[in-house]
Design a protein around this motif. Sequence first.
Motif, PDB file in Angstrom:
ATOM      1  N   ALA A 139      26.246   3.528 -23.288  1.00 34.85           N
ATOM      2  CA  ALA A 139      27.323   3.645 -22.305  1.00 34.85           C
ATOM      3  C   ALA A 139      27.207   4.955 -21.537  1.00 34.85           C
ATOM      4  O   ALA A 139      27.299   4.991 -20.310  1.00 34.85           O
TER       5      ALA A 139
ATOM      6  N   LEU B  20      24.618   6.773 -21.040  1.00 33.47           N
ATOM      7  CA  LEU B  20      23.420   6.877 -20.220  1.00 33.47           C
ATOM      8  C   LEU B  20      23.423   5.923 -19.037  1.00 33.47           C
ATOM      9  O   LEU B  20      23.001   6.296 -17.945  1.00 33.47           O
ATOM     10  N   THR B  21      23.885   4.716 -19.236  1.00 27.26           N
ATOM     11  CA  THR B  21      23.992   3.828 -18.075  1.00 27.26           C
ATOM     12  C   THR B  21      25.016   4.391 -17.110  1.00 27.26           C
ATOM     13  O   THR B  21      24.889   4.223 -15.903  1.00 27.26           O
ATOM     14  N   GLY B  22      26.013   5.060 -17.650  1.00 25.14           N
ATOM     15  CA  GLY B  22      26.985   5.706 -16.782  1.00 25.14           C
ATOM     16  C   GLY B  22      26.336   6.808 -15.961  1.00 25.14           C
ATOM     17  O   GLY B  22      26.565   6.928 -14.765  1.00 25.14           O
ATOM     18  N   TRP B  23      25.498   7.556 -16.634  1.00 22.39           N
ATOM     19  CA  TRP B  23      24.803   8.639 -15.946  1.00 22.39           C
ATOM     20  C   TRP B  23      23.881   8.080 -14.861  1.00 22.39           C
ATOM     21  O   TRP B  23      23.736   8.642 -13.779  1.00 22.39           O
TER      22      TRP B  23
END
Lengths: 142, 142
Positions: A59, A61-64
Amino acid sequence: MVRDAKSFVNTNELGRAIRRKREGTGLSLRDVADETGVSASTLSRIENGTGKPDADNIARLTGWLNVPMERIMGGGGRNAEGDENAPVVYFPQEAMPDIVEAHLRADRNLTADTAKALSELFRVAYAQFSHPGSDARNRKRR
Amino acid sequence: MVRDAKSFVNTNELGRAIRRKREGTGLSLRDVADETGVSASTLSRIENGTGKPDADNIARLTGWLNVPMERIMGGGGRNAEGDENAPVVYFPQEAMPDIVEAHLRADRNLTADTAKALSELFRVAYAQFSHPGSDARNRKRR
DNA sequence: GTACACTGTTTCACGTATGAAACAGACTGT
DNA sequence: ACAGTCTGTTTCATACGTGAAACAGTGTAC
Protein backbone atom coordinates in the motif's frame (compact mmCIF):
# COMPACT_ATOMS: atom_id res chain seq x y z
CA MET A 1 -12.99 -21.99 -8.26
CA VAL A 2 -9.84 -20.32 -8.99
CA ARG A 3 -7.92 -23.17 -10.40
CA ASP A 4 -5.62 -24.48 -7.92
CA ALA A 5 -4.74 -21.66 -5.70
CA LYS A 6 -1.18 -21.41 -6.84
CA SER A 7 -1.54 -17.78 -7.71
CA PHE A 8 1.07 -15.40 -6.50
CA VAL A 9 1.12 -11.71 -6.40
CA ASN A 10 3.44 -10.38 -9.01
CA THR A 11 5.87 -8.29 -7.05
CA ASN A 12 8.59 -8.26 -9.65
CA GLU A 13 6.83 -5.53 -11.53
CA LEU A 14 6.44 -3.56 -8.33
CA GLY A 15 10.14 -3.80 -7.66
CA ARG A 16 11.06 -2.73 -11.14
CA ALA A 17 8.71 0.23 -11.01
CA ILE A 18 10.15 1.38 -7.74
CA ARG A 19 13.73 1.13 -8.87
CA ARG A 20 12.84 2.94 -12.07
CA LYS A 21 11.25 5.84 -10.26
CA ARG A 22 13.83 5.91 -7.51
CA GLU A 23 16.80 6.02 -9.81
CA GLY A 24 14.97 8.32 -12.19
CA THR A 25 14.58 10.85 -9.42
CA GLY A 26 18.06 10.26 -8.07
CA LEU A 27 16.98 9.08 -4.64
CA SER A 28 18.76 6.59 -2.44
CA LEU A 29 17.09 3.65 -0.79
CA ARG A 30 17.17 5.46 2.51
CA ASP A 31 15.54 8.50 0.97
CA VAL A 32 12.65 6.44 -0.25
CA ALA A 33 12.58 4.68 3.09
CA ASP A 34 12.06 8.02 4.78
CA GLU A 35 9.36 9.05 2.36
CA THR A 36 7.41 5.85 2.44
CA GLY A 37 8.04 4.39 5.86
CA VAL A 38 9.39 1.18 4.35
CA SER A 39 12.84 0.30 5.61
CA ALA A 40 15.78 0.41 3.26
CA SER A 41 16.51 -3.25 3.70
CA THR A 42 12.99 -4.23 2.78
CA LEU A 43 13.10 -1.82 -0.11
CA SER A 44 16.23 -3.45 -1.40
CA ARG A 45 14.65 -6.87 -1.20
CA ILE A 46 11.58 -5.70 -3.05
CA GLU A 47 13.56 -4.06 -5.82
CA ASN A 48 15.51 -7.26 -6.28
CA GLY A 49 12.43 -9.42 -6.25
CA THR A 50 13.38 -11.33 -3.12
CA GLY A 51 10.31 -12.42 -1.22
CA LYS A 52 6.95 -10.76 -1.20
CA PRO A 53 6.17 -7.52 0.61
CA ASP A 54 3.23 -7.49 2.97
CA ALA A 55 0.03 -5.57 2.49
CA ASP A 56 1.09 -2.47 4.36
CA ASN A 57 4.24 -2.05 2.37
CA ILE A 58 2.48 -2.68 -0.91
CA ALA A 59 0.00 0.00 0.00
CA ARG A 60 2.74 2.43 0.94
CA LEU A 61 4.69 1.77 -2.21
CA THR A 62 1.88 1.79 -4.72
CA GLY A 63 0.84 4.99 -3.04
CA TRP A 64 4.28 6.39 -3.54
CA LEU A 65 4.14 5.35 -7.17
CA ASN A 66 0.62 6.67 -7.64
CA VAL A 67 -0.35 3.50 -9.36
CA PRO A 68 -3.30 1.23 -8.69
CA MET A 69 -2.33 -1.89 -6.81
CA GLU A 70 -3.81 -4.43 -9.15
CA ARG A 71 -2.16 -2.79 -12.10
CA ILE A 72 1.24 -3.27 -10.62
CA MET A 73 0.73 -6.44 -8.74
CA GLY A 74 -1.50 -8.56 -10.83
CA GLY A 75 -2.14 -11.69 -8.89
CA GLY A 76 -5.24 -13.58 -7.96
CA GLY A 77 -7.45 -15.61 -10.15
CA ARG A 78 -6.64 -14.56 -13.62
CA ASN A 79 -2.95 -14.41 -13.88
CA ALA A 80 -2.18 -15.60 -17.34
CA GLU A 81 -0.30 -18.85 -17.02
CA GLY A 82 2.00 -18.04 -19.83
CA ASP A 83 3.27 -14.60 -19.56
CA GLU A 84 5.18 -13.97 -16.41
CA ASN A 85 5.89 -10.43 -15.82
CA ALA A 86 3.17 -8.62 -17.63
CA PRO A 87 0.93 -6.68 -15.33
CA VAL A 88 -2.27 -8.61 -15.47
CA VAL A 89 -5.89 -7.83 -15.31
CA TYR A 90 -6.97 -9.05 -12.03
CA PHE A 91 -10.68 -8.74 -12.59
CA PRO A 92 -12.91 -10.28 -15.17
CA GLN A 93 -12.92 -7.66 -17.87
CA GLU A 94 -16.66 -7.53 -17.73
CA ALA A 95 -16.22 -5.87 -14.38
CA MET A 96 -14.36 -2.87 -15.74
CA PRO A 97 -17.29 -0.48 -15.42
CA ASP A 98 -17.80 -1.61 -11.85
CA ILE A 99 -14.18 -0.98 -11.07
CA VAL A 100 -14.30 2.48 -12.52
CA GLU A 101 -17.50 3.18 -10.69
CA ALA A 102 -16.01 2.10 -7.41
CA HIS A 103 -13.06 4.37 -7.97
CA LEU A 104 -15.34 7.23 -8.82
CA ARG A 105 -17.47 6.73 -5.76
CA ALA A 106 -14.38 6.77 -3.62
CA ASP A 107 -13.33 10.05 -5.16
CA ARG A 108 -13.94 12.82 -2.70
CA ASN A 109 -13.82 15.42 -5.41
CA LEU A 110 -17.09 14.21 -6.80
CA THR A 111 -20.56 14.31 -5.40
CA ALA A 112 -22.49 11.08 -5.40
CA ASP A 113 -24.61 12.27 -8.27
CA THR A 114 -21.66 13.26 -10.36
CA ALA A 115 -19.88 10.01 -9.67
CA LYS A 116 -22.96 8.16 -10.78
CA ALA A 117 -23.27 10.22 -13.92
CA LEU A 118 -19.62 9.73 -14.81
CA SER A 119 -19.72 6.01 -14.31
CA GLU A 120 -22.86 5.81 -16.37
CA LEU A 121 -21.12 7.63 -19.14
CA PHE A 122 -18.19 5.32 -18.84
CA ARG A 123 -20.40 2.29 -18.80
CA VAL A 124 -22.05 3.24 -22.05
CA ALA A 125 -18.81 4.11 -23.75
CA TYR A 126 -17.18 0.94 -22.61
CA ALA A 127 -20.06 -1.19 -23.77
CA GLN A 128 -19.71 0.45 -27.13
CA PHE A 129 -16.06 -0.39 -27.56
CA SER A 130 -15.51 -3.55 -25.61
CA HIS A 131 -15.70 -7.02 -27.09
CA PRO A 132 -16.87 -5.76 -30.43
CA GLY A 133 -17.39 -9.22 -31.75
CA SER A 134 -18.72 -12.04 -29.64
CA ASP A 135 -15.34 -13.63 -29.26
CA ALA A 136 -13.00 -11.05 -27.98
CA ARG A 137 -11.59 -13.75 -25.85
CA ASN A 138 -9.47 -15.12 -28.64
CA ARG A 139 -7.37 -12.09 -28.54
CA LYS A 140 -4.42 -13.28 -26.60
CA ARG A 141 -2.18 -10.29 -26.55
CA ARG A 142 1.54 -10.81 -26.96
CA MET B 1 6.38 12.29 4.98
CA VAL B 2 4.19 9.64 5.63
CA ARG B 3 3.30 10.80 8.97
CA ASP B 4 4.88 8.47 11.31
CA ALA B 5 4.57 5.33 9.38
CA LYS B 6 1.73 4.14 11.49
CA SER B 7 -0.57 3.68 8.57
CA PHE B 8 -2.30 0.39 8.38
CA VAL B 9 -4.19 -1.25 5.68
CA ASN B 10 -7.85 -1.09 6.49
CA THR B 11 -8.84 -4.71 6.51
CA ASN B 12 -11.94 -4.22 8.56
CA GLU B 13 -13.82 -3.03 5.54
CA LEU B 14 -12.54 -5.99 3.58
CA GLY B 15 -13.81 -8.35 6.23
CA ARG B 16 -17.18 -6.70 6.37
CA ALA B 17 -17.58 -6.78 2.62
CA ILE B 18 -16.74 -10.46 2.50
CA ARG B 19 -19.14 -11.37 5.24
CA ARG B 20 -21.84 -9.31 3.58
CA LYS B 21 -21.43 -11.03 0.25
CA ARG B 22 -20.93 -14.45 1.74
CA GLU B 23 -24.01 -14.35 3.90
CA GLY B 24 -25.95 -12.60 1.20
CA THR B 25 -25.32 -15.49 -1.13
CA GLY B 26 -25.82 -18.10 1.57
CA LEU B 27 -22.33 -19.55 1.40
CA SER B 28 -20.36 -21.08 4.24
CA LEU B 29 -16.79 -20.18 5.06
CA ARG B 30 -15.63 -23.42 3.55
CA ASP B 31 -17.57 -22.70 0.35
CA VAL B 32 -15.78 -19.40 -0.04
CA ALA B 33 -12.55 -21.12 0.89
CA ASP B 34 -13.02 -23.49 -2.03
CA GLU B 35 -13.85 -20.69 -4.41
CA THR B 36 -11.05 -18.39 -3.45
CA GLY B 37 -8.28 -20.66 -2.25
CA VAL B 38 -8.18 -18.92 1.11
CA SER B 39 -8.57 -21.28 4.03
CA ALA B 40 -11.70 -21.15 6.16
CA SER B 41 -9.72 -20.36 9.26
CA THR B 42 -8.04 -17.40 7.65
CA LEU B 43 -11.35 -16.31 6.22
CA SER B 44 -12.88 -16.34 9.66
CA ARG B 45 -10.06 -14.23 11.01
CA ILE B 46 -10.42 -11.72 8.22
CA GLU B 47 -14.16 -11.39 8.64
CA ASN B 48 -13.67 -10.75 12.32
CA GLY B 49 -10.93 -8.26 11.76
CA THR B 50 -8.26 -10.29 13.54
CA GLY B 51 -4.87 -9.62 12.06
CA LYS B 52 -4.14 -8.56 8.54
CA PRO B 53 -4.28 -10.85 5.53
CA ASP B 54 -1.23 -11.05 3.32
CA ALA B 55 -1.00 -9.78 -0.22
CA ASP B 56 -1.98 -13.04 -1.89
CA ASN B 57 -5.14 -13.39 0.10
CA ILE B 58 -6.09 -9.79 -0.37
CA ALA B 59 -5.71 -10.26 -4.09
CA ARG B 60 -7.80 -13.41 -4.05
CA LEU B 61 -10.53 -11.85 -1.98
CA THR B 62 -10.80 -8.51 -3.70
CA GLY B 63 -10.92 -10.53 -6.88
CA TRP B 64 -13.76 -12.59 -5.50
CA LEU B 65 -15.54 -9.39 -4.54
CA ASN B 66 -14.82 -7.79 -7.90
CA VAL B 67 -13.77 -4.65 -6.16
CA PRO B 68 -10.59 -2.64 -6.55
CA MET B 69 -8.17 -3.19 -3.71
CA GLU B 70 -7.71 0.39 -2.74
CA ARG B 71 -11.41 0.97 -2.64
CA ILE B 72 -11.92 -1.68 -0.07
CA MET B 73 -8.69 -1.44 1.80
CA GLY B 74 -7.73 2.14 1.89
CA GLY B 75 -4.37 2.33 3.51
CA GLY B 76 -1.18 4.13 2.75
CA GLY B 77 -0.55 7.78 2.73
CA ARG B 78 -3.92 9.36 2.66
CA ASN B 79 -5.99 7.57 5.16
CA ALA B 80 -8.20 10.21 6.66
CA GLU B 81 -7.16 10.68 10.23
CA GLY B 82 -10.65 11.17 11.48
CA ASP B 83 -12.91 8.69 9.94
CA GLU B 84 -12.02 5.18 10.73
CA ASN B 85 -13.81 2.73 8.66
CA ALA B 86 -14.74 4.67 5.60
CA PRO B 87 -13.20 3.28 2.49
CA VAL B 88 -10.64 5.84 1.62
CA VAL B 89 -9.22 7.21 -1.52
CA TYR B 90 -5.77 5.89 -1.63
CA PHE B 91 -4.55 8.08 -4.43
CA PRO B 92 -4.50 11.79 -4.81
CA GLN B 93 -7.75 12.46 -6.55
CA GLU B 94 -5.91 14.21 -9.33
CA ALA B 95 -4.66 10.80 -10.33
CA MET B 96 -8.09 9.39 -11.08
CA PRO B 97 -7.76 9.61 -14.86
CA ASP B 98 -4.41 7.85 -14.62
CA ILE B 99 -5.91 5.10 -12.57
CA VAL B 100 -8.70 4.57 -15.03
CA GLU B 101 -6.26 4.65 -17.88
CA ALA B 102 -4.08 2.05 -16.23
CA HIS B 103 -7.06 -0.19 -15.79
CA LEU B 104 -8.10 0.30 -19.36
CA ARG B 105 -4.68 -0.46 -20.69
CA ALA B 106 -4.62 -3.66 -18.70
CA ASP B 107 -7.94 -4.67 -20.19
CA ARG B 108 -7.41 -7.35 -22.76
CA ASN B 109 -10.77 -6.73 -24.31
CA LEU B 110 -9.54 -3.48 -25.70
CA THR B 111 -6.98 -2.70 -28.30
CA ALA B 112 -4.34 -0.16 -27.36
CA ASP B 113 -6.02 2.45 -29.51
CA THR B 114 -9.40 1.89 -28.02
CA ALA B 115 -8.04 1.99 -24.51
CA LYS B 116 -6.40 5.26 -25.30
CA ALA B 117 -9.56 6.69 -26.78
CA LEU B 118 -11.63 5.62 -23.80
CA SER B 119 -9.27 7.05 -21.28
CA GLU B 120 -9.13 10.28 -23.23
CA LEU B 121 -12.88 10.46 -23.13
CA PHE B 122 -12.83 9.79 -19.45
CA ARG B 123 -10.15 12.35 -18.83
CA VAL B 124 -12.15 15.05 -20.50
CA ALA B 125 -15.37 14.12 -18.76
CA TYR B 126 -13.64 13.93 -15.41
CA ALA B 127 -11.97 17.29 -15.83
CA GLN B 128 -15.37 18.71 -16.56
CA PHE B 129 -16.97 17.44 -13.40
CA SER B 130 -14.21 17.25 -10.87
CA HIS B 131 -13.49 19.94 -8.28
CA PRO B 132 -16.10 22.31 -9.58
CA GLY B 133 -15.32 24.86 -6.93
CA SER B 134 -11.92 26.24 -6.13
CA ASP B 135 -11.46 24.84 -2.68
CA ALA B 136 -9.83 21.74 -3.95
CA ARG B 137 -6.46 23.22 -3.21
CA ASN B 138 -5.67 21.16 -0.20
CA ARG B 139 -3.27 19.28 -2.27
CA LYS B 140 0.01 18.41 -0.77
CA ARG B 141 2.92 18.42 -2.98
CA ARG B 142 6.03 16.63 -2.03
C1' DG C 1 -31.72 -41.02 22.83
C1' DT C 2 -27.17 -40.88 19.56
C1' DA C 3 -25.32 -40.49 15.35
C1' DC C 4 -24.17 -37.59 11.61
C1' DA C 5 -23.36 -33.41 9.01
C1' DC C 6 -22.94 -29.08 8.97
C1' DT C 7 -21.60 -24.38 10.97
C1' DG C 8 -17.87 -20.67 12.73
C1' DT C 9 -13.83 -20.39 15.86
C1' DT C 10 -9.43 -21.43 17.92
C1' DT C 11 -5.07 -23.98 18.58
C1' DC C 12 -0.80 -25.28 16.80
C1' DA C 13 3.75 -25.74 14.22
C1' DC C 14 5.79 -23.65 10.52
C1' DG C 15 7.24 -20.40 7.12
C1' DT C 16 8.52 -15.89 6.09
C1' DA C 17 8.44 -10.60 5.91
C1' DT C 18 10.20 -7.28 8.84
C1' DG C 19 13.57 -3.39 10.59
C1' DA C 20 17.91 -2.55 13.03
C1' DA C 21 22.31 -3.14 12.59
C1' DA C 22 26.40 -4.97 10.56
C1' DC C 23 28.63 -5.25 6.35
C1' DA C 24 31.25 -4.30 1.89
C1' DG C 25 32.32 -0.81 -1.75
C1' DA C 26 32.83 3.58 -3.93
C1' DC C 27 34.07 8.52 -3.46
C1' DT C 28 35.70 12.68 -1.51
C1' DG C 29 38.48 15.54 1.24
C1' DT C 30 42.47 16.12 4.29
C1' DA D 1 47.99 7.14 3.56
C1' DC D 2 43.49 7.71 6.62
C1' DA D 3 38.92 9.27 7.91
C1' DG D 4 34.41 10.31 6.89
C1' DT D 5 30.16 9.75 4.39
C1' DC D 6 27.58 8.09 1.22
C1' DT D 7 25.75 3.79 -1.40
C1' DG D 8 23.18 -1.08 -1.76
C1' DT D 9 23.17 -5.67 0.45
C1' DT D 10 22.94 -9.17 3.98
C1' DT D 11 22.57 -11.04 8.70
C1' DC D 12 19.88 -11.62 12.64
C1' DA D 13 16.08 -12.09 16.18
C1' DT D 14 11.43 -11.11 16.35
C1' DA D 15 6.66 -10.82 14.99
C1' DC D 16 2.90 -12.58 12.73
C1' DG D 17 -0.07 -14.64 8.90
C1' DT D 18 -0.89 -19.16 7.37
C1' DG D 19 -3.53 -23.81 6.67
C1' DA D 20 -4.57 -28.25 8.86
C1' DA D 21 -6.75 -29.96 12.38
C1' DA D 22 -9.11 -29.86 16.69
C1' DC D 23 -12.84 -27.74 18.82
C1' DA D 24 -17.61 -26.19 20.16
C1' DG D 25 -22.32 -25.40 18.81
C1' DT D 26 -26.56 -26.17 16.16
C1' DG D 27 -29.69 -28.67 13.41
C1' DT D 28 -31.64 -32.88 11.22
C1' DA D 29 -32.49 -37.78 10.67
C1' DC D 30 -33.15 -42.20 12.38
